[in-house]
Design a protein around this motif. Sequence first.
Motif, short mmCIF file in Angstrom:
data_model
loop_
_atom_site.label_atom_id
_atom_site.label_comp_id
_atom_site.label_asym_id
_atom_site.label_seq_id
_atom_site.Cartn_x
_atom_site.Cartn_y
_atom_site.Cartn_z
N GLY A 1 1.12 -1.16 0.01
CA GLY A 1 0.17 0.31 -0.05
C GLY A 1 0.83 0.80 0.23
N HIS A 2 2.28 0.84 0.02
CA HIS A 2 2.96 2.48 0.57
C HIS A 2 3.21 2.84 -1.21
N VAL A 3 3.06 4.40 -1.13
CA VAL A 3 2.97 4.97 -2.15
C VAL A 3 4.01 5.61 -2.56
N VAL A 4 4.73 5.92 -3.82
CA VAL A 4 5.95 7.36 -3.82
C VAL A 4 6.47 7.77 -4.64
N ALA A 5 6.43 8.38 -5.50
CA ALA A 5 6.86 9.37 -6.70
C ALA A 5 7.97 8.73 -7.17
N ARG A 6 8.09 8.08 -8.26
CA ARG A 6 9.84 7.84 -9.15
C ARG A 6 9.51 8.05 -10.42
N THR A 7 10.79 7.81 -11.22
CA THR A 7 10.77 7.43 -12.14
C THR A 7 11.61 6.51 -12.73
N THR A 8 11.92 5.79 -13.66
CA THR A 8 12.49 4.42 -14.11
C THR A 8 13.56 4.61 -14.99
N ARG A 9 14.21 6.31 -15.33
CA ARG A 9 14.96 6.80 -15.60
C ARG A 9 14.73 8.67 -16.00
N TRP A 10 16.32 8.29 -16.14
CA TRP A 10 16.57 10.38 -15.57
C TRP A 10 17.73 10.26 -16.27
N SER A 11 18.17 11.75 -17.09
CA SER A 11 18.95 12.10 -18.05
C SER A 11 20.12 13.61 -17.37
N LEU A 12 20.97 13.77 -17.77
CA LEU A 12 21.96 15.08 -17.77
C LEU A 12 23.00 15.86 -18.26
N PRO A 13 23.03 16.29 -19.26
CA PRO A 13 23.70 17.55 -20.13
C PRO A 13 25.14 16.51 -19.82
N ARG A 14 25.38 15.94 -21.16
CA ARG A 14 26.66 14.66 -21.30
C ARG A 14 27.64 15.22 -20.63
N HIS A 15 27.79 16.42 -20.57
CA HIS A 15 29.51 16.84 -19.97
C HIS A 15 29.51 16.61 -18.39
N LEU A 16 27.69 16.75 -17.83
CA LEU A 16 28.68 16.37 -16.14
C LEU A 16 28.60 14.95 -15.48
N HIS A 17 28.16 13.96 -16.69
CA HIS A 17 27.75 12.39 -16.39
C HIS A 17 29.65 11.89 -15.58
N ALA A 18 30.22 13.07 -15.94
CA ALA A 18 31.13 12.25 -14.99
C ALA A 18 31.88 13.01 -14.05
N HIS A 19 31.01 13.76 -13.46
CA HIS A 19 30.69 14.77 -12.71
C HIS A 19 29.86 14.58 -11.29
#
Length: 614
Positions: free
Chosen positions: A151-169
Motif C-alpha cells: 500500500g505504500h506509494v511514492v513518486a518515482r521515475t525509471t530513467r533520468w538524464s543529464l547534460p552529457r558533460h556532467l555524466h562524469a561529475h
Amino acid sequence: MRSVLSTLLSAAIAAQAVLASPIRARSPYSVKETHYAPREWTKLNRANGESLIELQIGLKQGNFDELERHLYEVSDPEHERYGKHLSAEAVDELVKPTKESSDLVHEWLRENGVEDLSYSSAKDWIIVRLPVEFVEHLLDTEYHNYKHEDGHVVARTTRWSLPRHLHAHIDTVQPTTSFFRTAANDATWVNAPAEVPASYQKPSNASIAAVCNVTSVTPECFATLYSTKWYKPQALKKNKVGFTNYLGEIPIRPDTEIFLKKYAPASVSSAKSFKQYSIDNGPVQDGPLTYNQSTVEGISREANLDVQAISGISKLTPITSYSTGGEPPFIPDPSTPTNTNEPYLAWVNWLLTQKSIPQVISTSYGEPEQSIPRSYAERVCKQFAQVGARGTTLFFSSGDHGIGGTDKCYSNDGKNTYKFIPNFPASCPFVTSVGATMNFQPEVAVYRASRNVSGVFRDFYAGGSGFSEYFTRPKYQDKVVPAYVKSLGGLYDGLYEKKGRAYPDLAAQGLYFAYVWNLTEGVISGTSASAPLSAGIFTLVNDALLASGKSPLGFLNPWLYSKGYKGLTDITNGTSHGCNVDGFPVTKGWDPVTGFGTPNFPDLVKLSGADCGW
C-alpha cells in the motif's frame, strides 16, 4: 505551491535567456541512468507536479580511492597504522569533489535557476528542495506514482538524464529511480505464541540451562551464553554505542525502564539517560506511547527492541538514538501520501557532520538490493566507509527472509529472471552484517516455518544470506569465501553472484527476544535483534580496549577475517532457506548464513589486544 513552481521556472527561463543557455548549447542531455521498478511496485498515474521533494545530487568524490586505502590501513591489525583512525576533517578533505566537478554542477544548477542549496560536510552532496514538475524539467524525465503491494506509494521515475558533460561529475541523483521501503528486519509474529523449535536440545551447561528459556530469551541468558556476565565496564566516559530509527520509530523510555527493572536492574538508569537526536524532523519523545501510536500506528516495536537489546547487555555504556524522519515539507495529497526522501543517506550525511560519534552503531533495517539503483547503493556504501575511517563499527542486520523469501526471487532487469535476492545495506563491504541463530547448546541457524496467524499468512523467518550483485568480493574475504563456493560443487550456479561480497559476517541470537512494548512484556524475533545484541557485546570489547589506552575496533571486518573470527563460536547446523529451495548450507568455518559464528566475549577481548589482566 503553484507560485513556488512558477517562480523557479521563471527564474530558469530568465537565466537562460540572458546567458544564451551555455550548458544546453555545448552539451545536450542524454540518459544517465535507467532502473526498472521491482515486481512489488505497480505504476499508477503521473505524480503531483506541485509536491516538493528533497533532491540529493551526489557529486563524484575527489579521492575516494585514497580514503579507502587509509580505511584498510587503519583497520588492518597487521599494519603499523592500525587503530590510527582519521579525523572528520581528514575524511572530508579526501572525498570532497574536485573544483572542476563542483564548478560545473553549480553552473548547471544556476543556469536552471536553482540557487537555494545545502550540502553534506564534504560538499560531495548537494541537497535542494524542488517541486516534482521542476525536477522533471531539470532531469528531462517524468515522475509517476508507484504503489507497493503493501500500500505504500511514492513518486518515482525509471530513467533520468543529464547534460552529457556532467555524466562524469555526478554519480547519482535521488529520489529518482530508487524504490526504497526501508523495512525493519524484524520477524514479529503478532498474536503468535512462542514455540519450542523442533531442533531444540536442553543445554548441557547447567548455568546456561538455568537462565536460558528458548521461548523468551533474556539479557541474563545472553550474558551467560556469550560470557559477558562478569565483565565490569571501565571506560564509560569514553565509550558510546548508538542505533538508528526510521519510519517514525521511537524508543520508548517507560517501556525500557520496565524491561531493565526486570531483566537488568543495574542498568535501569539507561532508560532515562540515553540521548535522542532528530534528523530531518525524525520523531523523539520521552513519555509512553499514545493511544493512537499503539493502536492505530503500532509503532516502536523495532525501536524498543533495539534500545532494550543494547542496554540489556552493554552495562551502562552511554547510548545514542538517531531518529531520521526524511520528510521534506511537501503537501500530502491522495496520489502522493508518503515522503519521498532516502533515509540512509540523510542519516549518514548528518552523522558525518558531527565531530564525535559512537564507536559502535547498529541498524536493523534493509531491503532488496535490486530495489536501489547500483549508483546510489555504491555512493551510500562509500559514506559508510567514511564512518569506518573515523573509527566506528557499523552493524547491519542481514535480513529475515534467507536468500529471498517465498515466490519473490525474480530479477529487476525487465526479464523477471529467477534468482536469489541479496539485501542492502547488509551487502555493503564497509559494514559488518549480522545473521541470526536460535537454541543454545548448540546454537543453530535460525529458522521458523511459514504459517497462518489469525488469518494472516506469515512468511518463513531465516537470517538474511547471500552474495551481492552490486559489490565485488572484498579482499578480506578471499581466504574463506572462494573455498565455500567451491564446496557447493555447483549447487545453485547461476542463481547468485559467486564473486560478490558475501554476507553475513557473524551471527547472534535472533529468536524470541523478551522485550516490553506499550507497557506490556512480549517476545520479538529477527536479525533486528541480532544486530543490536552484537553491537552491545562489541561495545564491551571496545570498553576493554579504551580502558587499556588503545583505539576502538573501528571498521571491524579486516580484523574479524584475519584474527577476530577465532573469538567466535562456529555454527555448523542449518540452511539459509528461501526462494522455494533449502538455500545455502551452514558449514564448518565461514558460511553465508551465520558468518563465522557467534561471540565468545573473553576470547574477543584477548584477540583485540586489550590488557585486562585475563
